[in-house]
Motif scaffolding. Structure first.
Motif, short mmCIF file in Angstrom:
data_model
loop_
_atom_site.label_atom_id
_atom_site.label_comp_id
_atom_site.label_asym_id
_atom_site.label_seq_id
_atom_site.Cartn_x
_atom_site.Cartn_y
_atom_site.Cartn_z
N MET A 1 15.34 50.07 41.42
CA MET A 1 16.27 49.54 42.41
C MET A 1 16.88 48.22 41.94
O MET A 1 18.09 48.02 42.03
N HIS B 1 20.81 47.62 40.85
CA HIS B 1 21.59 46.62 41.58
C HIS B 1 22.22 45.61 40.61
O HIS B 1 23.41 45.32 40.70
N GLN C 1 16.33 43.43 50.09
CA GLN C 1 15.57 44.65 49.87
C GLN C 1 14.31 44.67 50.72
O GLN C 1 13.93 45.69 51.28
#
Length: 121
Positions: free
Chosen positions: A82, A86, A21
Motif C-alpha cells: 500500500m 501510494h 491509512q
C-alpha cells in the motif's frame, strides 16, 4: 499521545499518509494489526515484538493469524505494498526513494518484493 506525532526524522508526507491509512483501516484483528504496522513503516515490529505488545505469546498470535486466513508476513507485505503504491503512483517517488522509506537495503530487494506482492494479490 506519542503515536499521534511524526518522528523527528520522518517526512511529513509519510506521516500524514500513514495517519490517513490508519484512520481508514476497519477495526478487527486484521485492522488492528494493519493499524499497528502503519504506525511506523520504517521500523515495523517483529512478530515477537507485536505479540509482546498485545500481551500474548508468538504462538497464539500465529494461531490468530491462521484463523483469519493470514500471517504476519502477509500483513507486513500488504502494508508495504500500500505504501509503495501510494508513493510511486500518487507522489511520484522513484524506486530508490520508496526503498529508503520502507527500509529496504537496496532497490533490487524492493523490486523483488514488489513482484512477490503483485503475484500474491
Amino acid at each position: 499521545s506519542i503515536l499521534a506525532q511524526p518522528l523527528p526524522q520522518a517526512s511529513m508526507s509519510l506521516f500524514e499518509f500513514s495517519q490517513q491509512q490508519v484512520a481508514a483501516v476497519p477495526i478487527g484483528f486484521i485492522g488492528f494489526i494493519q493499524r499497528r504496522l502503519l504506525q511506523d513503516v520504517r521500523h515495523m515490529p517483529s512478530l515477537e515484538e507485536l505479540a509482546d505488545e498485545m500481551g500474548i505469546s508468538p504462538a497464539t498470535l500465529k494461531r490468530k493469524f491462521k484463523s483469519h486466513g493470514s500471517s504476519y508476513q502477509k500483513q507486513v507485505d500488504h502494508v508495504r505494498c500500500m505504501i509503495s503504491d501510494h508513493y510511486q503512483q500518487k507522489m511520484g517517488y522513484d524506486t530508490e526513494q520508496v526503498a529508503q522509506l520502507l527500509n529496504f537495503y537496496d532497490t533490487s530487494n524492493l523490486r523483488r518484493a514488489m513482484k512477490r506482492w503483485i503475484l500474491a494479490s
